[in-house]
Design a protein around this motif. Structure first.
Motif, PDB file in Angstrom:
ATOM      1  N   PHE A   1      51.626  95.326  15.543  1.00  0.00           N
ATOM      2  CA  PHE A   1      49.562  95.546  14.599  1.00  0.00           C
ATOM      3  C   PHE A   1      49.233  94.747  13.189  1.00  0.00           C
ATOM      4  O   PHE A   1      48.718  94.074  13.014  1.00  0.00           O
ATOM      5  N   LEU A   2      50.347  94.898  12.523  1.00  0.00           N
ATOM      6  CA  LEU A   2      50.000  94.325  10.962  1.00  0.00           C
ATOM      7  C   LEU A   2      50.376  92.679  11.112  1.00  0.00           C
ATOM      8  O   LEU A   2      49.675  91.972  10.745  1.00  0.00           O
ATOM      9  N   VAL A   3      51.815  92.302  11.694  1.00  0.00           N
ATOM     10  CA  VAL A   3      51.661  91.176  11.902  1.00  0.00           C
ATOM     11  C   VAL A   3      50.534  90.594  12.753  1.00  0.00           C
ATOM     12  O   VAL A   3      50.101  88.788  11.807  1.00  0.00           O
ATOM     13  N   ALA A   4      50.428  90.910  13.868  1.00  0.00           N
ATOM     14  CA  ALA A   4      49.383  90.331  14.580  1.00  0.00           C
ATOM     15  C   ALA A   4      47.892  90.028  13.839  1.00  0.00           C
ATOM     16  O   ALA A   4      47.406  88.762  13.375  1.00  0.00           O
ATOM     17  N   GLU A   5      47.539  91.268  13.253  1.00  0.00           N
ATOM     18  CA  GLU A   5      46.488  91.455  12.529  1.00  0.00           C
ATOM     19  C   GLU A   5      46.044  89.910  11.403  1.00  0.00           C
ATOM     20  O   GLU A   5      45.172  89.421  10.666  1.00  0.00           O
ATOM     21  N   LYS A   6      47.117  89.721  10.628  1.00  0.00           N
ATOM     22  CA  LYS A   6      48.157  88.885   9.856  1.00  0.00           C
ATOM     23  C   LYS A   6      46.995  87.298  10.157  1.00  0.00           C
ATOM     24  O   LYS A   6      46.607  86.503   9.530  1.00  0.00           O
ATOM     25  N   PHE A   7      47.686  87.290  11.536  1.00  0.00           N
ATOM     26  CA  PHE A   7      47.149  85.871  11.783  1.00  0.00           C
ATOM     27  C   PHE A   7      46.064  86.023  12.703  1.00  0.00           C
ATOM     28  O   PHE A   7      45.461  84.568  12.624  1.00  0.00           O
ATOM     29  N   ALA A   8      45.043  86.620  13.264  1.00  0.00           N
ATOM     30  CA  ALA A   8      44.032  87.114  12.862  1.00  0.00           C
ATOM     31  C   ALA A   8      42.902  86.442  11.628  1.00  0.00           C
ATOM     32  O   ALA A   8      41.312  86.022  11.577  1.00  0.00           O
ATOM     33  N   GLU A   9      43.421  87.035  10.966  1.00  0.00           N
ATOM     34  CA  GLU A   9      42.815  86.993   9.436  1.00  0.00           C
ATOM     35  C   GLU A   9      43.267  85.532   9.089  1.00  0.00           C
ATOM     36  O   GLU A   9      42.061  85.306   8.795  1.00  0.00           O
ATOM     37  N   GLU A  10      43.751  84.643   9.460  1.00  0.00           N
ATOM     38  CA  GLU A  10      43.911  83.452   9.212  1.00  0.00           C
ATOM     39  C   GLU A  10      43.481  82.391  10.353  1.00  0.00           C
ATOM     40  O   GLU A  10      42.831  81.039  10.099  1.00  0.00           O
ATOM     41  N   HIS A  11      43.212  82.834  11.968  1.00  0.00           N
ATOM     42  CA  HIS A  11      42.846  82.060  12.765  1.00  0.00           C
ATOM     43  C   HIS A  11      41.970  82.580  13.517  1.00  0.00           C
ATOM     44  O   HIS A  11      42.702  83.652  14.718  1.00  0.00           O
ATOM     45  N   PRO A  12      40.707  82.575  13.305  1.00  0.00           N
ATOM     46  CA  PRO A  12      39.460  83.232  14.420  1.00  0.00           C
ATOM     47  C   PRO A  12      39.549  82.815  15.671  1.00  0.00           C
ATOM     48  O   PRO A  12      39.081  84.199  16.532  1.00  0.00           O
ATOM     49  N   GLU A  13      41.130  82.205  16.495  1.00  0.00           N
ATOM     50  CA  GLU A  13      40.815  81.984  17.813  1.00  0.00           C
ATOM     51  C   GLU A  13      41.927  84.173  18.055  1.00  0.00           C
ATOM     52  O   GLU A  13      41.748  84.617  19.393  1.00  0.00           O
TER      53      GLU A  13
END
Length: 290
Positions: free
Chosen positions: A41-53
């Motif tokens: 979940f934390l890895v995916a959340e990091k992507f969400a912070e950097e990529h709005p898609e």
């Protein structure tokens, strides 16, 4: 892309990055974490912070299973066309371009499903995989043969609604069941080019769980037996029963083998299973009578 994930902290970044690297940029990434106990979940959340898609959702403790996560994902999707990717696999950069190109040839018909072949990485045999269906009688063919994999297909949200979503009770062979569910409503079109990579690694997966593998085959037979018999006769049912017994042998599930052999046994079925005789001799201590 809908990406269900459970304890895939080591791999999910690779999967997400393969979507972000697509030549077609009109997409969203929906990660549904099935209450992982690692850092998925934390890895995916990091992507969400950097990529709005990228958007990330987390299932509750009582909502387990990849099919439930996929259903959550396509319901959350804002677009009208749904693709899937397992959290430990990847797409080639032109995956979405290939799928959208084929859909455009069919006028973006909501009852057309396009699917591709894939590469295999880390498996003992073969480099490519794919389901060879005629696309004209898809449902009937899928009653007798494996279907396309989630990683390679695109389906409309409308078709998923009409099919009632994916069956969340399927223990294994979830792609096969999805093909059957959707094949009743849609025509499947095969694009014979590999556009994803299916990885084999040491972590636990459904495909390596022998008991779940067999349970999935039994579930499929019970769910579709009437249609199998209607289309392929008793021979089709015997074939499905034999597949269950063969997988019991492969995974050395002796008690399951005895239980299903006794359930399926009759004079005709004994002849159909003649090819299993050599393996049965190895299990000479098993009593199949009574």
């Amino acid at each position: 892309a809908v990406i269900p994930a459970y304890n895939r902290g080591k791999y999910i970044a690779r999967a997400i990055e393969s979507v972000l690297s697509q030549t077609v940029k009109d997409f969203e990434i929906i990660v549904v974490d099935d209450h992982s106990t690692d850092n998925t979940f934390l890895v995916a959340e990091k992507f969400a912070e950097e990529h709005p898609e990228v958007r990330v959702f987390r299932q509750s403790e009582d909502c387990h299973g990849a099919q439930a996560a996929r259903n959550r994902g396509w319901h959350e999707a804002r677009g009208e066309w749904i693709t899937f990717l397992d959290s430990d696999d990847t797409w080639t950069p032109d995956h979405l371009e290939m799928l959208s190109g084929m859909l455009s040839l069919f006028g973006w018909d909501e009852h057309i499903i396009v699917y591709t072949d894939g590469y295999k990485s880390g498996w003992e045999s073969g480099n490519e995989l794919g389901a060879r269906l005629s696309s004209r009688h898809t449902y009937l063919e899928l009653l007798d043969a494996y279907g396309p994999m989630f990683q390679g297909l695109v389906v409309s949200k409308q078709a998923l609604y009409e099919a009632g979503g994916l069956d969340e009770f399927t223990p294994s062979y979830q792609e096969w069941d999805a093909g059957l569910v959707l094949g009743k409503k849609c025509r499947l079109v095969h694009l014979r080019k590999p556009s994803f990579t299916y990885y084999n690694h040491s972590d636990a997966t459904i495909s390596k769980d022998g008991a779940r593998d067999v349970a999935g085959l039994v579930y499929r037979l019970e769910k579709y037996q009437a249609d199998i018999q209607s289309e392929y006769g008793r021979a089709g049912v015997y074939k499905a029963q034999r597949l269950i017994l063969e997988h019991c042998l492969i995974y050395e599930l002796r008690e399951e083998f005895k239980r299903y052999y006794r359930r399926f046994y009759n004079r005709d079925f004994k002849d159909v299973c003649a090819a299993l005789a050599d393996r049965l001799k190895e299990w000479h201590s098993i009593s199949l009578c009574g």
